[in-house]
Design an enzyme around this catalytic site. Structure first.
Site, short mmCIF file in Angstrom:
data_model
loop_
_atom_site.label_atom_id
_atom_site.label_comp_id
_atom_site.label_asym_id
_atom_site.label_seq_id
_atom_site.Cartn_x
_atom_site.Cartn_y
_atom_site.Cartn_z
N SER A 22 0.84 -1.19 0.00
CA SER A 22 0.00 0.00 0.00
C SER A 22 0.88 1.25 0.00
CB SER A 22 -0.89 -0.01 1.24
OG SER A 22 -1.93 0.91 1.15
N PRO A 23 0.44 2.32 -0.66
CA PRO A 23 1.24 3.55 -0.65
C PRO A 23 1.45 4.06 0.78
CG PRO A 23 -0.53 3.70 -2.26
CD PRO A 23 -0.80 2.48 -1.44
N CYS A 25 3.59 7.11 2.86
CA CYS A 25 4.46 8.28 2.80
C CYS A 25 5.71 8.07 3.66
CB CYS A 25 3.71 9.52 3.28
SG CYS A 25 2.45 10.09 2.12
N ALA A 57 2.11 8.41 -1.87
CA ALA A 57 1.40 9.57 -2.43
C ALA A 57 2.43 10.52 -3.03
CB ALA A 57 0.59 10.25 -1.35
N GLN A 99 1.09 6.21 -6.73
CA GLN A 99 -0.15 6.90 -6.36
C GLN A 99 0.05 8.39 -6.61
OE1 GLN A 99 -1.31 7.81 -2.17
NE2 GLN A 99 -2.98 6.36 -2.53
N TYR A 182 -7.67 14.27 1.50
CA TYR A 182 -6.89 15.09 0.59
C TYR A 182 -7.81 15.65 -0.51
CZ TYR A 182 -3.12 13.06 3.28
OH TYR A 182 -2.31 12.69 4.32
N ARG A 230 -8.11 5.19 -5.24
CA ARG A 230 -8.31 4.95 -3.80
C ARG A 230 -9.36 5.92 -3.29
NH1 ARG A 230 -3.87 4.06 0.95
NH2 ARG A 230 -4.27 1.91 0.27
N ARG A 324 1.49 -1.24 7.36
CA ARG A 324 2.30 -1.37 8.57
C ARG A 324 2.92 -2.75 8.73
NH1 ARG A 324 -1.74 2.25 9.73
NH2 ARG A 324 -1.14 4.16 10.84
#
Length: 356
Positions: A22-23, A25, A57, A99, A182, A230, A324
């Site tokens: 998963s993206p 940051c 992102a 992403q 966002y 997403r 995670r």
């Protein structure tokens, strides 16, 4: 019956299993440029057996960054550092993805370990933009400027240009970020969008930005490669965006030739009551998949191999994206294959074979 280690084909791309990165940051770029940290971070997950590795992102403009450390793809200088990473990801048998994002009113912030609040102007902060001049509040108090229609059109151009750069960098999977409070999510949610023009008010008006943005990126991204979006399936707050609206939007996105909906939630309201727990967002992916008739990715508190396998076997999602847990263990896919008694076992990198 599909299972976690059955390949998944979308368009011309075949994933070796149903596990993706998963993206996430990293807040570790310099003026948006990826570096050795990103190579090691993303490359390790590819070597560890993930099927698709989606880069964090990645801002389509400098003002679209969350922090000064965000990854970027608004300039040609960003292309080759990403390409370097993607070459390694592909060499390990994984699909490189990205992403594309604009942070909207949550931009101009400090990194999480620096306080996670808005940057003051004298320390590099910049004006933020949003559908409406409504601050997120709490730790992000800056009031954004309401976007004009001309500025909205420029953002579409930025996303399309970013998609072309992503393709030039060797990305084979693109995701539009319309979640987590966002910019694109801000247009969807009545919490953050109180416009009175064609971009606000009714459901059809509030989804207009996302649909037009999708068309802009779709026009710049080849149809042979996976194109995903997403979304936050619920704001988890009264008066906010809902799962019912998400299903309707997903149907429209399918009509725009979107291949998969990445089903997350939350992010637009600081005090949302989110029932975080094991697999708490999986029912969103299941409902969107069932009712909108589109492939989905499940995310959020997925940690156990049997849990991930059952999500796919039960038809709740086509793909499991992990964050995670893959930070804790980049080799989780290889360990999961052993735990699930997959035969033949996926091969680790030859340099590590003696350990497996």
């Amino acid at each position: 019956m599909p299972h976690l280690f059955q390949p998944l084909t979308i368009k011309s791309i075949t994933l070796r299993n149903r596990i993706g990165v998963s993206p996430m940051c990293m807040y570790s770029s310099d003026d948006g440029v990826a570096n050795d940290w990103h190579l090691v971070h993303l490359g390790a997950r590819a070597a560890g057996g993930a099927a698709v590795v989606i880069a964090e992102a990645t801002a389509v403009s400098p003002e679209g960054r969350i922090t000064l450390g965000d990854a970027g793809i608004w300039a040609e200088k960003h292309v080759e550092p990403i390409a370097r990473i993607n070459r390694f990801i592909k060499s390990q048998g994984a699909v490189p993805g990205i992403q594309l994002a604009h942070a909207g009113r949550k931009a101009s912030a400090t990194r999480p370990w620096e306080g996670d609040t808005h940057l003051p102007d004298n320390l590099g902060g910049w004006p933020t933009v949003a559908p409406s001049a409504i601050a997120f509040g709490g730790h992000l108090p800056k009031t954004p400027r309401e976007l004009t229609t001309a500025q909205i059109a420029k953002i579409y151009e930025d996303f399309a240009a970013a998609a072309k750069r992503a393709l030039a960098a060797g990305c084979e999977w693109v995701e539009v970020h319309a979640a987590h409070g966002y910019l694109a999510h801000e247009f969807l949610s009545p919490i953050s969008n109180q416009r009175t023009d064609r971009y606000g008010g009714s459901f059809d008006n509030r989804i207009r930005f996302v649909l037009e943005l999708t068309r802009a990126v779709r026009g710049a991204w080849p149809d042979r490669l996976p194109f995903t979006v997403r979304v936050s399936c619920s704001d988890w707050i009264e008066g906010g965006w809902t799962i019912e609206e998400t299903v309707d939007l997903a149907k429209r996105l399918k009509g725009e030739r979107v291949d998969l909906i990445d089903c997350s939630s939350g992010g637009t309201a600081e005090h949302a009551n989110i029932p975080v727990g094991a697999g708490y967002q999986v029912p969103f992916a299941a409902r969107v998949r069932r009712e909108a008739g589109i492939a989905t990715a499940a995310v959020g508190m997925i940690t156990d191999p049997m849990q991930a396998d059952q999500i796919v076997r039960n038809g709740e999602a086509d793909l499991v994206l992990m964050a995670r847990e893959l930070l804790r263990d980049p080799n989780w896919p290889l360990r999961a294959a052993k735990a699930l008694h997959v035969k033949p076992l996926p091969a680790p990198p030859k340099q590590y074979a003696r350990a497996w």
